[in-house]
Design an enzyme around this catalytic site. Structure first.
Site, PDB file in Angstrom:
ATOM      1  N   GLY A  59       0.775  -1.240   0.000  1.00  0.00           N
ATOM      2  CA  GLY A  59       0.000   0.000   0.000  1.00  0.00           C
ATOM      3  C   GLY A  59       0.804   1.286   0.000  1.00  0.00           C
ATOM      4  O   GLY A  59       0.288   2.333   0.384  1.00  0.00           O
ATOM      5  N   ASN A  84       1.722   3.040  -2.579  1.00  0.00           N
ATOM      6  CA  ASN A  84       1.120   3.995  -3.521  1.00  0.00           C
ATOM      7  C   ASN A  84      -0.134   4.621  -2.928  1.00  0.00           C
ATOM      8  O   ASN A  84      -0.358   5.827  -3.072  1.00  0.00           O
ATOM      9  CB  ASN A  84       0.809   3.304  -4.853  1.00  0.00           C
ATOM     10  CG  ASN A  84       2.025   3.216  -5.747  1.00  0.00           C
ATOM     11  OD1 ASN A  84       2.487   4.214  -6.290  1.00  0.00           O
ATOM     12  ND2 ASN A  84       2.596   2.010  -5.874  1.00  0.00           N
ATOM     13  N   ILE A 112      -6.929  -9.914 -12.259  1.00  0.00           N
ATOM     14  CA  ILE A 112      -7.407  -9.366 -13.524  1.00  0.00           C
ATOM     15  C   ILE A 112      -8.888  -9.021 -13.338  1.00  0.00           C
ATOM     16  O   ILE A 112      -9.637  -9.811 -12.750  1.00  0.00           O
ATOM     17  CB  ILE A 112      -7.202 -10.393 -14.650  1.00  0.00           C
ATOM     18  CG1 ILE A 112      -5.700 -10.538 -14.894  1.00  0.00           C
ATOM     19  CG2 ILE A 112      -7.934  -9.979 -15.921  1.00  0.00           C
ATOM     20  CD1 ILE A 112      -5.328 -11.658 -15.841  1.00  0.00           C
ATOM     21  N   ASN A 167      -3.713   2.027 -14.041  1.00  0.00           N
ATOM     22  CA  ASN A 167      -2.903   1.000 -13.388  1.00  0.00           C
ATOM     23  C   ASN A 167      -1.457   1.475 -13.378  1.00  0.00           C
ATOM     24  O   ASN A 167      -0.999   2.112 -14.322  1.00  0.00           O
ATOM     25  CB  ASN A 167      -2.999  -0.314 -14.178  1.00  0.00           C
ATOM     26  CG  ASN A 167      -2.204  -1.430 -13.523  1.00  0.00           C
ATOM     27  OD1 ASN A 167      -2.272  -1.634 -12.307  1.00  0.00           O
ATOM     28  ND2 ASN A 167      -1.419  -2.149 -14.313  1.00  0.00           N
ATOM     29  N   HIS A 202       2.394   0.019 -13.181  1.00  0.00           N
ATOM     30  CA  HIS A 202       3.109  -1.250 -13.410  1.00  0.00           C
ATOM     31  C   HIS A 202       4.617  -0.997 -13.308  1.00  0.00           C
ATOM     32  O   HIS A 202       5.117  -0.016 -13.856  1.00  0.00           O
ATOM     33  CB  HIS A 202       2.750  -1.788 -14.805  1.00  0.00           C
ATOM     34  CG  HIS A 202       3.332  -3.140 -15.072  1.00  0.00           C
ATOM     35  ND1 HIS A 202       2.759  -4.300 -14.597  1.00  0.00           N
ATOM     36  CD2 HIS A 202       4.448  -3.509 -15.741  1.00  0.00           C
ATOM     37  CE1 HIS A 202       3.501  -5.331 -14.966  1.00  0.00           C
ATOM     38  NE2 HIS A 202       4.526  -4.880 -15.663  1.00  0.00           N
ATOM     39  N   ASP A 224      -7.163  -5.662 -22.251  1.00  0.00           N
ATOM     40  CA  ASP A 224      -5.835  -6.223 -22.541  1.00  0.00           C
ATOM     41  C   ASP A 224      -4.901  -5.924 -21.370  1.00  0.00           C
ATOM     42  O   ASP A 224      -4.555  -4.762 -21.126  1.00  0.00           O
ATOM     43  CB  ASP A 224      -5.268  -5.604 -23.824  1.00  0.00           C
ATOM     44  CG  ASP A 224      -6.200  -5.839 -24.995  1.00  0.00           C
ATOM     45  OD1 ASP A 224      -6.778  -6.935 -25.086  1.00  0.00           O
ATOM     46  OD2 ASP A 224      -6.376  -4.901 -25.803  1.00  0.00           O
ATOM     47  N   VAL A 225      -4.519  -6.992 -20.681  1.00  0.00           N
ATOM     48  CA  VAL A 225      -3.761  -6.823 -19.437  1.00  0.00           C
ATOM     49  C   VAL A 225      -2.438  -6.085 -19.676  1.00  0.00           C
ATOM     50  O   VAL A 225      -1.650  -6.464 -20.549  1.00  0.00           O
ATOM     51  CB  VAL A 225      -3.480  -8.206 -18.799  1.00  0.00           C
ATOM     52  CG1 VAL A 225      -2.631  -8.061 -17.541  1.00  0.00           C
ATOM     53  CG2 VAL A 225      -4.792  -8.904 -18.481  1.00  0.00           C
ATOM     54  N   ASP A 226      -2.226  -5.010 -18.915  1.00  0.00           N
ATOM     55  CA  ASP A 226      -1.002  -4.191 -18.983  1.00  0.00           C
ATOM     56  C   ASP A 226      -0.755  -3.603 -20.380  1.00  0.00           C
ATOM     57  O   ASP A 226       0.387  -3.269 -20.715  1.00  0.00           O
ATOM     58  CB  ASP A 226       0.243  -4.995 -18.544  1.00  0.00           C
ATOM     59  CG  ASP A 226       0.199  -5.367 -17.071  1.00  0.00           C
ATOM     60  OD1 ASP A 226      -0.457  -4.649 -16.302  1.00  0.00           O
ATOM     61  OD2 ASP A 226       0.837  -6.372 -16.692  1.00  0.00           O
TER      62      ASP A 226
HETATM   63  C1  GRF Z   1       3.860  -1.485  -7.427  1.00  0.00           C
HETATM   64  O1  GRF Z   1       5.205  -1.699  -7.722  1.00  0.00           O
HETATM   65  C2  GRF Z   1       3.021  -1.482  -8.677  1.00  0.00           C
HETATM   66  O2  GRF Z   1       3.711  -1.061  -9.797  1.00  0.00           O
HETATM   67  C3  GRF Z   1       2.641  -2.936  -8.814  1.00  0.00           C
HETATM   68  O3  GRF Z   1       2.437  -3.385  -7.495  1.00  0.00           O
HETATM   69  C4  GRF Z   1       3.257  -2.610  -6.616  1.00  0.00           C
HETATM   70  C5  GRF Z   1       2.358  -2.092  -5.515  1.00  0.00           C
HETATM   71  O4  GRF Z   1       3.096  -1.489  -4.512  1.00  0.00           O
HETATM   72  N1  GRF Z   1       1.486  -3.093  -9.674  1.00  0.00           N
HETATM   73  P1  GRF Z   1       2.405  -0.835  -3.240  1.00  0.00           P
HETATM   74  O5  GRF Z   1       1.510  -1.898  -2.617  1.00  0.00           O
HETATM   75  O6  GRF Z   1       1.634   0.358  -3.675  1.00  0.00           O
HETATM   76  O7  GRF Z   1       3.545  -0.480  -2.345  1.00  0.00           O
END
Ligand code: GRF
Length: 193
Positions: A13, A15, A87, A102, A104, A139-141
């Site tokens: 978490g 982000n 997904i 998203n 990534h 389409d994933v990613d």
């Molecule tokens: C991130 O690196 C994101 O790119 C990927 O999952 C990770 C999540 O990190 N999809 P956090 O839980 O937000 O620390």
């Protein structure tokens, strides 16, 4: 204009925390893993938390429909997948089409479609990797890319050290991408008035 943001998360978490600490309007957090760090953070901050463990539902579609309706019921206008590890089904994507991002941990289209993008980048010996924020489609990613940032791979990097540097860029990029998308949605609304 700030839109009401719903964050989907399954992991630690960072982000989510970053968005909240930067003052973005996170109105709801939904998780498939009620014991994850993101869920603990939401509880701690009093952010409405939706717990959608797969075992509570007969199918992925049922779970996603319940999650969609919960988010819509809270007035969520923009969805951010911040470390969500499932997904999403078509009905969910349809409800938030053009309004779901998203993040990534690679420079897509390299190392997409899996949970181990950082490890894959190390394994391939690339010298530069990074992160991508893109719109979510079926389409994933592979949805349209909004922003990317490059991160050099250092000779003694492990997956942990590299991921930590990528996350510094994610924390810069994701709020910026949200503002970009908000502006885009705003101008579309204005042109329809
Ligand atoms: C991130 O690196 C994101 O790119 C990927 O999952 C990770 C999540 O990190 N999809 P956090 O839980 O937000 O620390």
């Amino acid at each position: 204009m700030s839109l009401r943001i719903g964050v989907l998360a399954s992991g630690k978490g960072s982000n989510l925390r970053n968005l909240v600490e930067r003052g973005l309007l996170v109105s709801a957090v939904a998780t498939n893993r009620p014991s994850c760090g993101a869920a603990a953070f939401a509880r701690d901050r009093g952010i409405p938390l939706g717990e959608f463990s797969q075992r509570g539902f007969d199918s992925l579609e049922q779970r996603d429909t319940a999650m969609r309706d919960w988010l819509l019921g809270l007035g969520v206008e923009l969805v951010v997948n911040a470390g969500y590890d499932r997904i999403l089904s078509g009905a969910f994507i349809d409800a938030f089409r053009g309004r779901m991002l998203n993040v990534h941990p690679s420079l897509l289209p390299a190392f997409g479609g899996g949970m181990d993008a950082v490890q894959q980048a190390l394994g391939r010996g690339v010298k530069v990797t990074g992160c991508t924020v893109h719109l979510v489609t079926e389409d994933v990613d592979a949805g349209p890319i909004l922003l990317q940032a490059a991160v050099p791979v250092l000779p003694d990097d492990t997956a942990e050290t590299l991921h930590a540097r990528i996350q510094v860029e994610e924390h810069r990029l994701l709020p910026e991408a949200i503002h970009l998308l908000e502006q885009r949605i705003d101008s579309t609304r204005a042109s329809l008035r």
